[in-house]
Design an enzyme around this catalytic site. Structure first.
Site, PDB file in Angstrom:
ATOM      1  N   GLU A  11     -23.239 -37.749  21.579  1.00 54.99           N
ATOM      2  CA  GLU A  11     -23.769 -39.094  21.332  1.00 54.99           C
ATOM      3  C   GLU A  11     -23.720 -39.983  22.574  1.00 54.99           C
ATOM      4  OE1 GLU A  11     -22.095 -40.979  17.897  1.00 54.99           O
ATOM      5  OE2 GLU A  11     -22.425 -39.220  16.622  1.00 54.99           O
ATOM      6  N   ASP A  71     -26.435 -30.484  32.239  1.00 58.35           N
ATOM      7  CA  ASP A  71     -25.050 -30.022  32.239  1.00 58.35           C
ATOM      8  C   ASP A  71     -24.379 -30.796  33.356  1.00 58.35           C
ATOM      9  OD1 ASP A  71     -22.921 -28.525  31.207  1.00 58.35           O
ATOM     10  OD2 ASP A  71     -23.022 -27.157  32.910  1.00 58.35           O
ATOM     11  N   TYR A 156     -14.003 -38.185  31.684  1.00 56.16           N
ATOM     12  CA  TYR A 156     -13.110 -38.534  32.795  1.00 56.16           C
ATOM     13  C   TYR A 156     -13.368 -39.949  33.328  1.00 56.16           C
ATOM     14  CZ  TYR A 156     -12.282 -33.484  32.821  1.00 56.16           C
ATOM     15  OH  TYR A 156     -11.958 -32.202  32.456  1.00 56.16           O
ATOM     16  N   LYS A 177     -23.102 -48.847  34.993  1.00 56.80           N
ATOM     17  CA  LYS A 177     -22.847 -47.403  35.060  1.00 56.80           C
ATOM     18  C   LYS A 177     -24.141 -46.606  34.984  1.00 56.80           C
ATOM     19  CE  LYS A 177     -20.849 -43.403  32.845  1.00 56.80           C
ATOM     20  NZ  LYS A 177     -20.389 -42.787  31.603  1.00 56.80           N
ATOM     21  N   ARG A 183     -25.931 -39.124  36.238  1.00 57.16           N
ATOM     22  CA  ARG A 183     -27.031 -38.896  35.294  1.00 57.16           C
ATOM     23  C   ARG A 183     -28.243 -39.764  35.654  1.00 57.16           C
ATOM     24  NH1 ARG A 183     -23.975 -38.884  31.198  1.00 57.16           N
ATOM     25  NH2 ARG A 183     -23.694 -36.656  31.326  1.00 57.16           N
TER      26      ARG A 183
END
Length: 201
Positions: A11, A71, A156, A177, A183
């Site tokens: 999620e 990934d 983390y 972020k 990402r």
């Protein structure tokens, strides 16, 4: 409107990807939202191997939609890149953030700041509705701090510190972020490809 299936049920990842891709006219769905119940074994030795395997396996089961798989994980310099592809199951139990963080901190006990240099890596594989495969990778450098800081994020994030921002990922609001993360950096590399796919609609 084009559909994009994210080959994940995480999620936190889904929320981040939806937020980053919100400027495009794309319906972003998780596997669960798309009604797909397939578990792809992540047995690759690199992030990209795992991302491409997930995307290609899910793509076999859908029509008229793009599939995006990622990934990602943490690589610590002095641990020869560990936890790496094992980031989510570093302490043995998949997705146990608390235990994963505790194991990492125990391995770094007594290490200098220089030795605690780390980076988050995100490999992404996108397969278009016409079967075109695109692979990109994004990274962000930082270091590990010995105590958790902040309440946001996951994994983390509470111990991954970015010196230039003087805070951990978990201390950042989602907008910041999601604009600088590994990402986000991977998705930025996908933007031109996504624009081209949108023009083909």
């Amino acid at each position: 409107m084009k559909k994009l299936i994210v080959a994940s049920n995480n999620e936190h990842k889904i929320v981040e990807i939806k937020e980053i891709l919100s400027k495009y006219s794309i319906e972003v769905l998780s596997l669960k939202e798309a009604g797909i119940n397939i578990e792809v074994e992540e047995d690759g030795t690199t992030f990209m191997e795992n991302a491409y395997k997930k995307a290609s396996e899910i793509h076999k089961f859908i029509q008229n939609a793009m599939v995006l798989a990622d990934d990602s994980g943490l690589m610590v310099e002095c641990l020869d890149g560990a936890p790496g592809v094992y980031s989510a199951r570093f302490a043995g139990e998949h997705g146990n953030d608390k235990k994963n963080n505790e194991k990492l901190l125990s391995l770094l006990k007594g290490k200098s700041d220089e030795e605690k240099k780390a980076k988050f890596v995100c490999a992404m594989a996108l397969i278009s509705d016409k079967g075109k495969a695109i692979r990109v990778q994004g990274e962000i450098n930082g270091m590990i701090v010995c105590e958790k800081r902040g309440k946001s994020g996951f994994g983390y994030d509470p111990i991954f510190y970015l010196p230039e921002y003087k805070m951990t990922f978990a201390q950042m609001d989602s907008h910041l972020k999601n604009s600088i993360s590994h990402r986000a950096n991977a998705l930025k590399k996908l933007e031109d490809e996504i624009k081209n796919l949108m023009e083909d609609e």
